[in-house]
Design a protein around this motif. Structure first.
Motif, mmCIF file in Angstrom:
data_model
loop_
_atom_site.group_PDB
_atom_site.id
_atom_site.type_symbol
_atom_site.label_atom_id
_atom_site.label_comp_id
_atom_site.label_asym_id
_atom_site.label_seq_id
_atom_site.Cartn_x
_atom_site.Cartn_y
_atom_site.Cartn_z
ATOM 1 N N SER A 30 0.850 -1.185 0.000
ATOM 2 C CA SER A 30 0.000 0.000 0.000
ATOM 3 C C SER A 30 0.888 1.238 0.000
ATOM 4 O O SER A 30 2.103 1.165 0.249
ATOM 5 N N ASN A 31 0.293 2.391 -0.253
ATOM 6 C CA ASN A 31 1.072 3.631 -0.217
ATOM 7 C C ASN A 31 1.670 3.875 1.163
ATOM 8 O O ASN A 31 2.750 4.462 1.288
ATOM 9 N N ILE A 32 0.987 3.446 2.216
ATOM 10 C CA ILE A 32 1.534 3.633 3.568
ATOM 11 C C ILE A 32 2.707 2.687 3.802
ATOM 12 O O ILE A 32 3.705 3.061 4.422
ATOM 13 N N ASP A 33 2.624 1.450 3.287
ATOM 14 C CA ASP A 33 3.771 0.533 3.371
ATOM 15 C C ASP A 33 5.012 1.157 2.756
ATOM 16 O O ASP A 33 6.131 0.966 3.239
ATOM 17 N N LEU A 34 4.821 1.895 1.654
ATOM 18 C CA LEU A 34 5.958 2.444 0.918
ATOM 19 C C LEU A 34 6.702 3.523 1.689
ATOM 20 O O LEU A 34 7.809 3.909 1.299
ATOM 21 N N LEU A 35 6.127 4.016 2.780
ATOM 22 C CA LEU A 35 6.817 5.006 3.618
ATOM 23 C C LEU A 35 7.849 4.355 4.534
ATOM 24 O O LEU A 35 8.657 5.049 5.146
ATOM 25 N N LEU A 36 7.808 3.029 4.638
ATOM 26 C CA LEU A 36 8.733 2.327 5.532
ATOM 27 C C LEU A 36 10.015 1.972 4.800
ATOM 28 O O LEU A 36 9.966 1.357 3.731
ATOM 29 N N PRO A 37 11.158 2.330 5.341
ATOM 30 C CA PRO A 37 12.421 1.886 4.742
ATOM 31 C C PRO A 37 12.636 0.400 5.028
ATOM 32 O O PRO A 37 11.924 -0.185 5.856
ATOM 33 N N PRO A 38 13.588 -0.243 4.372
ATOM 34 C CA PRO A 38 13.833 -1.669 4.616
ATOM 35 C C PRO A 38 14.499 -1.897 5.967
ATOM 36 O O PRO A 38 15.723 -1.889 6.090
ATOM 37 N N LEU A 39 13.690 -2.064 6.996
ATOM 38 C CA LEU A 39 14.218 -2.349 8.331
ATOM 39 C C LEU A 39 13.360 -3.422 8.994
ATOM 40 O O LEU A 39 12.196 -3.608 8.651
ATOM 41 N N ASP A 40 13.952 -4.137 9.923
ATOM 42 C CA ASP A 40 13.281 -5.235 10.625
ATOM 43 C C ASP A 40 13.081 -4.877 12.087
ATOM 44 O O ASP A 40 13.899 -4.171 12.680
ATOM 45 N N PHE A 41 11.983 -5.369 12.665
ATOM 46 C CA PHE A 41 11.806 -5.221 14.109
ATOM 47 C C PHE A 41 11.741 -6.605 14.743
ATOM 48 O O PHE A 41 11.307 -7.574 14.127
ATOM 49 N N ASN A 302 0.713 -2.059 6.966
ATOM 50 C CA ASN A 302 0.975 -0.871 7.765
ATOM 51 C C ASN A 302 -0.164 0.133 7.604
ATOM 52 O O ASN A 302 -0.530 0.489 6.483
ATOM 53 N N VAL A 303 -0.740 0.545 8.731
ATOM 54 C CA VAL A 303 -1.766 1.599 8.723
ATOM 55 C C VAL A 303 -1.394 2.585 9.823
ATOM 56 O O VAL A 303 -2.125 2.791 10.788
ATOM 57 N N VAL A 304 -0.219 3.166 9.698
ATOM 58 C CA VAL A 304 0.268 4.069 10.739
ATOM 59 C C VAL A 304 0.739 5.377 10.127
ATOM 60 O O VAL A 304 1.181 5.434 8.980
ATOM 61 N N SER A 305 0.641 6.411 10.931
ATOM 62 C CA SER A 305 1.216 7.709 10.602
ATOM 63 C C SER A 305 2.055 8.152 11.793
ATOM 64 O O SER A 305 1.775 7.757 12.936
ATOM 65 N N ILE A 306 3.075 8.953 11.528
ATOM 66 C CA ILE A 306 3.941 9.407 12.624
ATOM 67 C C ILE A 306 4.063 10.928 12.574
ATOM 68 O O ILE A 306 5.033 11.485 12.057
ATOM 69 N N PRO A 307 3.045 11.625 13.089
ATOM 70 C CA PRO A 307 3.168 13.077 13.217
ATOM 71 C C PRO A 307 4.183 13.397 14.309
ATOM 72 O O PRO A 307 4.462 12.564 15.178
ATOM 73 N N TYR A 308 4.721 14.596 14.252
ATOM 74 C CA TYR A 308 5.655 14.975 15.319
ATOM 75 C C TYR A 308 5.521 16.450 15.625
ATOM 76 O O TYR A 308 5.032 17.245 14.809
ATOM 77 N N ALA A 309 5.949 16.794 16.822
ATOM 78 C CA ALA A 309 6.013 18.186 17.243
ATOM 79 C C ALA A 309 7.463 18.493 17.590
ATOM 80 O O ALA A 309 8.264 17.585 17.832
ATOM 81 N N GLU A 310 7.794 19.763 17.618
ATOM 82 C CA GLU A 310 9.156 20.140 17.994
ATOM 83 C C GLU A 310 9.120 21.391 18.858
ATOM 84 O O GLU A 310 8.229 22.229 18.743
ATOM 85 N N ALA A 311 10.083 21.472 19.743
ATOM 86 C CA ALA A 311 10.200 22.624 20.634
ATOM 87 C C ALA A 311 11.655 22.765 21.031
ATOM 88 O O ALA A 311 12.418 21.787 21.022
ATOM 89 N N SER A 336 -5.377 12.136 13.797
ATOM 90 C CA SER A 336 -6.445 11.303 14.366
ATOM 91 C C SER A 336 -7.751 11.366 13.590
ATOM 92 O O SER A 336 -8.807 11.073 14.137
ATOM 93 N N SER A 337 -7.670 11.716 12.327
ATOM 94 C CA SER A 337 -8.888 11.769 11.514
ATOM 95 C C SER A 337 -8.733 10.890 10.283
ATOM 96 O O SER A 337 -7.617 10.609 9.832
ATOM 97 N N ALA A 338 -9.858 10.465 9.730
ATOM 98 C CA ALA A 338 -9.832 9.702 8.482
ATOM 99 C C ALA A 338 -9.207 10.544 7.373
ATOM 100 O O ALA A 338 -8.438 10.034 6.544
ATOM 101 N N GLU A 339 -9.506 11.837 7.357
ATOM 102 C CA GLU A 339 -8.986 12.710 6.305
ATOM 103 C C GLU A 339 -7.461 12.748 6.304
ATOM 104 O O GLU A 339 -6.836 12.808 5.239
ATOM 105 N N HIS A 340 -6.842 12.717 7.485
ATOM 106 C CA HIS A 340 -5.376 12.715 7.546
ATOM 107 C C HIS A 340 -4.813 11.500 6.809
ATOM 108 O O HIS A 340 -3.884 11.634 6.001
ATOM 109 N N PHE A 341 -5.373 10.326 7.067
ATOM 110 C CA PHE A 341 -4.842 9.118 6.444
ATOM 111 C C PHE A 341 -5.162 9.063 4.953
ATOM 112 O O PHE A 341 -4.333 8.621 4.145
#
Length: 446
Positions: A30-41, A302-311, A336-341
């Motif tokens: 999926s397009n979300i899978d494609l955001l993941l680099p080749p790494l293992d957990f 993968n159905v995840v997003s990783i927003p971030y904040a900075e300070a 946290s919305s459907a529109e974001h994903f």
């Protein structure tokens, strides 16, 4: 005894394939899978010798694990495949039932002597295998005390934590001759882009074109990322949540813990103008649930997003915990919305086949630190009974490389509200949080 110096001997290595034949086919990412680099957990579970295992030899336990794995792979067949590039240079899963690399090993150590506080030297490449091929590798290690450790390495491009949890529960269900309670769905159309795509410009803040990885750090030990595992008591978690609550505004436990960690890392910064980036992993299944909720709950991928904040370090030090918790909450709310994903799926579509990556992974010159927190509260440690009882301990192991830290809080196997927290941060920050909050970050030991 030096628990890190124990030898591990491989008794047998083989390949476990699905017990039923499979028509070879390609499963696109999926397009979300494609955001993941080749790494293992990695994931591992520790089982003590008990009354359940008195009549079972290690060979019998390993045989049961292999048999049930072969059965589980019938439904979770991508784990028995391979990831290869298509003609556009994008990864796809070739579902060919090549099988799972399965290792039976023996460690000359008792479970009580394994130093899980320092998993880099006691777990990595000892109890959790290095995945050389395929999508999934498994290692079962018998211990001198009669206990065993089951370790898995999983290609993150194929599965997120939710998908891995589904598979592990199904594997345990097969081992107990039960029906799989939640069969996986591979309907990539659920995450198809809209026509025409409608990406949001705001996503440019969170995601960026993927650049070559930086060279390994040659700095001092305190600048290297190190893994440690902590035990946090439920009362300390409740206390942090109470400190982050004000005027009837109650923050979640994970938001409160994240705020405390963010402020703690800032305390280790010397330059108050430097920035600390803080990312939160958000699962989109519930957010997209209005589309096809049943399929999304069972969706494998993968159905995840990783927003971030900075300070800045200075701002974080000057802001009370409840204020930092507000910042964490707003960060989570941004994804946290459907529109974001839906917009994220479209954002990737507009850039394919050029690879992209989560921006918080890319540490910049003015960054004091960057860290990502992923909630493992659904970690199914209590469900992983393969026929000889529940695990004594379970954890992720994810030394993912790069310069961004990673933290995964998950429930204790004792089900008493305590947390087990895997932390992969610069050594100086780990030392700092231990020194400043020893009552919170207690090194794990049996």
């Amino acid at each position: 005894m030096d628990s890190c110096g124990f030898p591990v001997t491989v008794k047998r290595s083989e390949v476990v394939a699905a017990v039923l034949p499979l028509q070879e086919h390609w499963l696109p990412m999926s397009n979300i899978d494609l955001l993941l680099p080749p790494l293992d957990f990695g994931i591992f579970f520790c089982y003590k010798k008990s009354s359940y295992t008195e009549s079972l030899s290690p060979e019998n336990m390993v045989a049961a694990l292999k048999k049930s794995l072969a059965q589980a792979l019938v439904s979770f067949y991508p784990f028995a495949g391979e990831i290869m590039e298509n003609r556009h240079g994008e990864p796809e899963i070739l579902c060919n039932n090549r099988g799972v690399d399965f290792t039976h090993a023996c460690a000359d150590v008792e479970l009580k002597d394994v130093d899980l506080y320092r998993p880099d030297v006691s777990v990595d490449r000892k109890l959790v295998p290095v995945k050389m091929r395929g999508v999934l590798s498994v290692q079962v290690t018998e211990l001198k005390c009669g206990g065993i450790v089951v370790g898995c390495a999983i290609d993150h491009r194929a599965a997120d934590a939710h998908s891995a949890n589904m598979f592990l529960k199904a594997w345990a269900e097969m081992a107990q001759s039960k029906t799989i309670a939640r069969l996986p769905s591979f309907r990539r159309s659920i995450l198809n882009p809209r026509r025409p795509p409608q990406p949001h410009k705001s996503l440019d803040k969170f995601y960026a074109p993927r650049l070559p990885p930086p060279p390994p750090s040659s700095g001092e030990d305190e600048d290297r990322l190190t893994s440690r595992i902590y035990h946090i008591k439920s009362e300390e978690i409740d206390r942090l949540q109470s400190l982050a609550t004000y005027n009837g505004t109650k923050r979640s436990k994970i938001e409160s813990f994240s705020a405390f960690l963010w402020k703690s890392i800032a305390e280790g910064g010397g330059d108050r103008s430097k920035t600390v980036k803080f990312g939160i992993v958000v699962d989109g299944r519930a957010r997209l649930g209005g589309r096809t909720p049943a399929s999304l709950e069972c969706y494998f991928g993968n159905v995840v997003s990783i927003p971030y904040a900075e300070a800045t370090v200075g701002d974080l030090l000057a802001t009370p915990l409840k204020g930092v918790a507000d910042m964490v909450h707003e960060c989570v709310a941004a994804a946290s919305s459907a529109e974001h994903f839906l917009a994220l799926i479209d954002w990737v579509e507009m850039r394919r086949p050029k690879p992209a990556v989560v921006k918080v992974y890319c540490k910049e010159e003015n960054d004091e630190a960057a860290v990502v927190v992923s909630s493992g509260q659904r970690f199914p440690v209590q469900d992983l009974d393969f026929g000889w009882g529940k695990p004594e301990f379970g954890s992720y192991h994810f030394p993912w490389g790069g310069q961004t830290g990673y933290v995964m809080p998950m429930p204790s196997a004792k089900r008493n509200g305590d947390w087990i927290v895997y932390m992969h941060l610069m050594t100086k920050y780990l030392d700092l949080v231990e020194a400043r909050a020893p009552h919170v970050f207690v090194p794990f030991k049996f």
